[in-house]
Design a protein around this motif. Structure first.
Motif, PDB file in Angstrom:
ATOM      1  N   LEU A 108     -62.291  64.947  -1.445  1.00 24.30           N
ATOM      2  CA  LEU A 108     -62.275  63.344  -2.009  1.00 24.30           C
ATOM      3  C   LEU A 108     -60.726  63.157  -2.528  1.00 24.30           C
ATOM      4  O   LEU A 108     -60.435  62.017  -2.282  1.00 24.30           O
ATOM      5  CB  LEU A 108     -63.276  63.347  -3.139  1.00 24.30           C
ATOM      6  N   ALA A 109     -60.102  64.215  -3.302  1.00 21.64           N
ATOM      7  CA  ALA A 109     -58.838  63.720  -3.383  1.00 21.64           C
ATOM      8  C   ALA A 109     -58.042  63.528  -2.193  1.00 21.64           C
ATOM      9  O   ALA A 109     -56.986  62.489  -2.107  1.00 21.64           O
ATOM     10  CB  ALA A 109     -58.025  64.989  -4.110  1.00 21.64           C
ATOM     11  N   ALA A 110     -58.033  64.281  -1.236  1.00 20.38           N
ATOM     12  CA  ALA A 110     -57.210  64.138   0.120  1.00 20.38           C
ATOM     13  C   ALA A 110     -57.580  62.697   0.789  1.00 20.38           C
ATOM     14  O   ALA A 110     -56.755  62.060   1.101  1.00 20.38           O
ATOM     15  CB  ALA A 110     -57.619  65.148   0.948  1.00 20.38           C
ATOM     16  N   ASP A 111     -58.977  62.446   0.511  1.00 17.29           N
ATOM     17  CA  ASP A 111     -59.120  60.832   1.413  1.00 17.29           C
ATOM     18  C   ASP A 111     -58.606  59.947   0.250  1.00 17.29           C
ATOM     19  O   ASP A 111     -57.956  58.941   0.792  1.00 17.29           O
ATOM     20  CB  ASP A 111     -60.539  60.830   1.166  1.00 17.29           C
ATOM     21  N   VAL A 112     -58.508  59.995  -0.985  1.00 23.47           N
ATOM     22  CA  VAL A 112     -58.093  58.988  -1.857  1.00 23.47           C
ATOM     23  C   VAL A 112     -56.443  58.973  -1.635  1.00 23.47           C
ATOM     24  O   VAL A 112     -55.979  57.642  -1.403  1.00 23.47           O
ATOM     25  CB  VAL A 112     -58.097  59.447  -3.355  1.00 23.47           C
ATOM     26  N   ARG A 113     -55.847  60.059  -1.586  1.00 26.04           N
ATOM     27  CA  ARG A 113     -54.235  59.946  -1.131  1.00 26.04           C
ATOM     28  C   ARG A 113     -54.186  59.206   0.197  1.00 26.04           C
ATOM     29  O   ARG A 113     -53.150  58.184   0.308  1.00 26.04           O
ATOM     30  CB  ARG A 113     -53.773  61.341  -1.098  1.00 26.04           C
ATOM     31  N   LYS A 114     -54.838  59.523   1.072  1.00 24.58           N
ATOM     32  CA  LYS A 114     -54.852  58.860   2.579  1.00 24.58           C
ATOM     33  C   LYS A 114     -55.069  57.514   2.313  1.00 24.58           C
ATOM     34  O   LYS A 114     -54.170  56.603   3.114  1.00 24.58           O
ATOM     35  CB  LYS A 114     -55.754  59.486   3.306  1.00 24.58           C
ATOM     36  N   ASN A 117     -52.051  55.771   0.182  1.00 28.24           N
ATOM     37  CA  ASN A 117     -50.757  55.896   0.912  1.00 28.24           C
ATOM     38  C   ASN A 117     -50.602  54.919   1.789  1.00 28.24           C
ATOM     39  O   ASN A 117     -49.618  54.606   2.440  1.00 28.24           O
ATOM     40  CB  ASN A 117     -50.660  57.374   1.066  1.00 28.24           C
ATOM     41  N   ALA A 118     -51.777  54.762   2.732  1.00 24.26           N
ATOM     42  CA  ALA A 118     -51.714  53.887   3.818  1.00 24.26           C
ATOM     43  C   ALA A 118     -51.574  52.605   3.489  1.00 24.26           C
ATOM     44  O   ALA A 118     -50.915  51.758   4.264  1.00 24.26           O
ATOM     45  CB  ALA A 118     -53.047  54.192   4.658  1.00 24.26           C
ATOM     46  N   ALA A 119     -51.764  52.279   2.273  1.00 26.58           N
ATOM     47  CA  ALA A 119     -51.750  50.783   1.845  1.00 26.58           C
ATOM     48  C   ALA A 119     -50.500  50.700   1.077  1.00 26.58           C
ATOM     49  O   ALA A 119     -50.178  49.696   0.434  1.00 26.58           O
ATOM     50  CB  ALA A 119     -52.851  50.554   0.972  1.00 26.58           C
ATOM     51  N   GLY A 120     -49.592  51.685   1.075  1.00 30.41           N
ATOM     52  CA  GLY A 120     -48.345  51.755   0.454  1.00 30.41           C
ATOM     53  C   GLY A 120     -48.232  51.946  -1.024  1.00 30.41           C
ATOM     54  O   GLY A 120     -47.407  51.382  -1.978  1.00 30.41           O
ATOM     55  N   GLY A 167     -59.518  48.979  -5.738  1.00 30.70           N
ATOM     56  CA  GLY A 167     -60.794  49.108  -5.313  1.00 30.70           C
ATOM     57  C   GLY A 167     -61.266  48.889  -3.958  1.00 30.70           C
ATOM     58  O   GLY A 167     -61.892  49.418  -3.211  1.00 30.70           O
ATOM     59  N   ARG A 168     -60.471  47.921  -3.511  1.00 32.27           N
ATOM     60  CA  ARG A 168     -60.607  47.318  -2.184  1.00 32.27           C
ATOM     61  C   ARG A 168     -60.276  48.442  -1.213  1.00 32.27           C
ATOM     62  O   ARG A 168     -60.907  48.792  -0.116  1.00 32.27           O
ATOM     63  CB  ARG A 168     -60.018  46.273  -1.616  1.00 32.27           C
ATOM     64  N   ARG A 169     -59.103  48.992  -1.407  1.00 33.08           N
ATOM     65  CA  ARG A 169     -58.580  50.397  -0.690  1.00 33.08           C
ATOM     66  C   ARG A 169     -59.519  51.611  -0.657  1.00 33.08           C
ATOM     67  O   ARG A 169     -59.662  52.247   0.290  1.00 33.08           O
ATOM     68  CB  ARG A 169     -57.311  50.712  -1.099  1.00 33.08           C
ATOM     69  N   LEU A 170     -60.269  51.557  -1.583  1.00 36.48           N
ATOM     70  CA  LEU A 170     -61.110  52.909  -1.960  1.00 36.48           C
ATOM     71  C   LEU A 170     -62.598  52.667  -1.281  1.00 36.48           C
ATOM     72  O   LEU A 170     -63.326  53.558  -1.188  1.00 36.48           O
ATOM     73  CB  LEU A 170     -61.157  53.262  -3.360  1.00 36.48           C
TER      74      LEU A 170
END
Length: 262
Positions: A108-114, A117-120, A167-170
């Protein structure tokens, strides 16, 4: 209203089996009010949380945004089981003896980072940072076996719009497969009533601008960290409050317990 923001993360099949979900295939995002550790002694509140979790689809993991961890840039906490953070003072010893050895959630942490990070959005890791009382106090009641992996992240800001965007990014994480009411002041009751009505109307703009739109906003929340996690919940709902519901309401020692599910 005071709060934490857990985003439950589980299988699409599990989510579609929940009849009350507004949108099939999505795990619920919730805004959960909490108080000081003695709130766990309140039989009504603990039963409400247990009943709430019993009606939810079983999460594969939980992402928790706590009001008690402000750190910028956004920080990702421990992804292994580490000691809890007893971030309170002056209580009986028994409150410092509570344990909650939930598994970490490195995937889950890896997905949060991804996603961030993709959103800057910059992200930092603080691997030694355990769950604080804003996270483990309600989780002890909702998942007492401590068998659901939990990841806690910080609030990097108290700005409503920025939290909404986080929240939108997640939000994609939601669809992945994997009573003590005592004397309540008019300030608290009016602010809580306003929030409930804004939620019922689906008035995102009013909620985001609560410091100017809500009655007695600054008196109810002199500092906004306990209200701010709500904006992550709203963002995770992509601004769609169809089917939003209050799961817990009322007051505890004069403080609102309103907790919502979207």
């Amino acid at each position: 209203m005071s709060s934490e923001h857990p985003v439950a993360r589980g299988t699409q099949e599990e989510a579609t089996h929940t009849a009350d979900e507004a949108t099939a295939g999505r795990m619920p995002a919730i805004y959960l009010s909490h108080g000081a550790p003695p709130l766990a002694d309140d039989a009504l509140w603990t039963r409400q949380l247990a009943d709430w979790s019993a009606g939810l689809p079983r999460p594969a993991s939980v992402l928790m945004v706590s009001a008690h961890w402000e750190s910028a840039p956004l920080a990702i906490g421990a992804t292994t089981t580490v000691p809890l953070v007893y971030d309170f003072w002056g209580f009986e010893d028994r409150y410092y003896q509570v344990t909650y050895p939930a598994p970490g959630a490195p995937g889950l942490a890896a997905d949060v980072r991804k996603l961030l990070n993709a959103a800057g959005t910059p992200v930092q890791d603080i691997p030694e940072r355990g769950l604080d009382h804003g996270a483990y106090v309600p989780l002890v009641e909702m998942y007492p076996a401590a068998d659901v992996p939990v990841l806690q992240v910080s609030m990097p800001t108290l700005d409503p719009q920025r939290l909404f965007e986080i929240g939108r990014r997640l939000a994609p994480l939601r669809v992945e497969g994997r009573h003590r009411d005592l004397q309540v002041s008019s300030v608290m009751s009016e602010f809580d009533h306003w929030g409930a009505e804004a939620l019922a109307r689906g008035d995102i703009d009013a909620l985001l601008d609560f410091q100017h739109k809500a009655p007695a906003a600054r008196a109810a929340h002199p500092r906004t960290e306990h209200f701010a996690p709500l904006f992550v919940t709203l963002g995770a709902a992509a601004g769609d409050l169809t089917g939003a519901q209050t799961v817990i309401d009322g007051f505890w020692y004069g403080l609102a317990k309103r907790s919502i599910q979207v």
